[in-house]
Design an enzyme around this catalytic site. Structure first.
Site, PDB file in Angstrom:
ATOM      1  N   GLY A  28       0.843  -1.198   0.000  1.00  0.00           N
ATOM      2  CA  GLY A  28       0.000   0.000   0.000  1.00  0.00           C
ATOM      3  C   GLY A  28       0.872   1.240   0.000  1.00  0.00           C
ATOM      4  O   GLY A  28       0.544   2.279   0.586  1.00  0.00           O
ATOM      5  N   ASP A 176      -3.572   2.234  19.136  1.00  0.00           N
ATOM      6  CA  ASP A 176      -4.538   2.257  20.238  1.00  0.00           C
ATOM      7  C   ASP A 176      -3.809   2.424  21.577  1.00  0.00           C
ATOM      8  O   ASP A 176      -4.257   3.165  22.452  1.00  0.00           O
ATOM      9  CB  ASP A 176      -5.353   0.956  20.244  1.00  0.00           C
ATOM     10  CG  ASP A 176      -5.912   0.629  18.877  1.00  0.00           C
ATOM     11  OD1 ASP A 176      -6.656   1.442  18.333  1.00  0.00           O
ATOM     12  OD2 ASP A 176      -5.568  -0.439  18.346  1.00  0.00           O
ATOM     13  N   HIS A 204      -8.238  -4.938  16.990  1.00  0.00           N
ATOM     14  CA  HIS A 204      -8.107  -3.528  16.594  1.00  0.00           C
ATOM     15  C   HIS A 204      -9.439  -3.110  15.953  1.00  0.00           C
ATOM     16  O   HIS A 204      -9.584  -3.019  14.739  1.00  0.00           O
ATOM     17  CB  HIS A 204      -6.946  -3.348  15.620  1.00  0.00           C
ATOM     18  CG  HIS A 204      -6.833  -1.942  15.096  1.00  0.00           C
ATOM     19  ND1 HIS A 204      -6.597  -0.867  15.915  1.00  0.00           N
ATOM     20  CD2 HIS A 204      -6.962  -1.444  13.843  1.00  0.00           C
ATOM     21  CE1 HIS A 204      -6.567   0.236  15.184  1.00  0.00           C
ATOM     22  NE2 HIS A 204      -6.787  -0.088  13.927  1.00  0.00           N
TER      23      HIS A 204
END
Length: 350
Positions: A28, A176, A204
């Site tokens: 990506g 997180d 997640h």
């Protein structure tokens, strides 16, 4: 003659002492998280200030023109550690002899898309990437899955790469973890580095459980339990948890884009800790293979646990007391992961 031999010896020593480049692939690579990430990797923030790097940028064919622009920018940074940048849309190039794989790319959830459709699309992606890792990467490769649903994508990649140890796969819950640390720090009026040992349990997703029962806050040099430092149990059991759980959605609502800068920072933290280890007396949160855990979590999952790392090997922090409040939340996020896994495994077998 002796002088000549001495000079040759010194030259050989100089060459042998040069650090060999490591190969790092980011998938990506044309996306916005990668755009925030690649500079930090290339300038030595992750693998060390003396570690040369070959960066491999993998993306889908329509993104290759964008990748060319990213390559130009990396070249224009004139970074001394960056030996080579390789843009590609081919997994056999992308994963060849890789030391570290950061799998950022995934199919994003589109409006009106059912979760099972999202899972189906990502099973196909991570099955392909897992098989490519199995075939082309070093068996010592460290694989970090970022693309969502990260835990289940990580599980699929691992199952598709049977020759690579399951312990080499992890998924990102450090974002997180960092969010939770920051919330506690702001509440206590201290900097984020004064907070340690928060835990993200589970998925997640919005079912994750940010837990500060074992966290410590440095209050004017005195290490204080987080509950004692915050002095607001209602907030810690209510708004604190929901703020961390829903932070990604809040950023998207405000920015109209996902949290790329903080995600990239968290990836750097995660991979740096794998490479160099966690600090003595501190643990971090990572999604890892749940086999052998002592917390009653189903074993065939990638689940976020408190983790210590030494010599590039992680281990779960065992023996932490779990109260009824925590137990129910840990079980709820595990149940979601079991459902995700079972759906994904059905697609994997098709």
């Amino acid at each position: 003659m002796l002088t000549m031999l001495t000079s040759m010896y010194l030259m050989v020593q100089a060459v042998s002492s040069e650090t060999k480049p490591i190969r790092v692939v980011v998938t990506g690579a044309a996306g916005q998280i990668a755009y925030s990430l690649l500079y930090s990797i290339a300038k030595g923030d992750v693998f060390g200030k003396d570690q040369p790097i070959i960066l491999v940028l993998l993306d889908i064919p329509p993104m290759l023109p964008v990748l060319d622009g990213v390559v130009m920018e990396l070249q224009d940074c004139a970074l001394p550690l960056l030996m080579e940048v390789i843009p590609t849309d081919k997994v056999e190039v992308g994963f060849k002899d890789i030391d570290a794989a950061i799998l950022v790319g995934s199919m994003p959830r589109k409006e009106g898309m059912e979760r099972k459709d999202l899972l189906k699309a990502n099973v196909a992606i991570f099955k392909t990437q897992g098989a490519a890792l199995d075939k082309f990467a070093k068996k010592t490769v460290k694989v970090v899955v970022v693309g969502n649903p990260a835990n289940t994508n990580c599980l699929i990649a691992s199952k598709s790469a049977p020759s690579i140890p399951k312990e080499n796969f992890s998924c990102l819950t450090r974002l997180d973890h960092n969010r939770a640390s920051s919330q506690v720090a702001m509440r206590c009026g201290v900097s984020a580095d004064k907070v340690k040992n928060v835990i993200i349990w589970g998925n997640h997703s919005s079912t994750q459980y940010p837990d500060v029962h074992h966290a410590k806050v440095d209050m004017d040099g005195l290490e204080t339990a987080a509950y004692d430092a915050v002095k607001d149990d209602t907030w810690l059991r209510g708004d604190f948890i929901s703020t961390v759980q829903l932070r990604g959605a809040a950023v998207i609502k405000a920015r109209k884009l996902s949290s790329a800068m903080s995600a990239a920072k968290a990836i750097c933290d995660h991979v740096r800790d794998i490479w160099f280890g966690t600090k003595e007396g501190e643990f971090i949160s990572m999604g890892v293979y749940a086999a052998g855990n002592k917390y009653g979590i189903p074993e065939d999952l990638i689940y976020s646990f408190p983790i210590e790392i030494k010599n590039k090997t992680w281990k779960m922090v065992d023996g932490l007391s779990i109260n009824d409040f925590s137990r129910s939340k840990m079980d709820a996020t595990a149940a979601e992961l079991v459902e995700e896994r079972d759906t994904a495994m059905d697609f994997l077998s098709q």
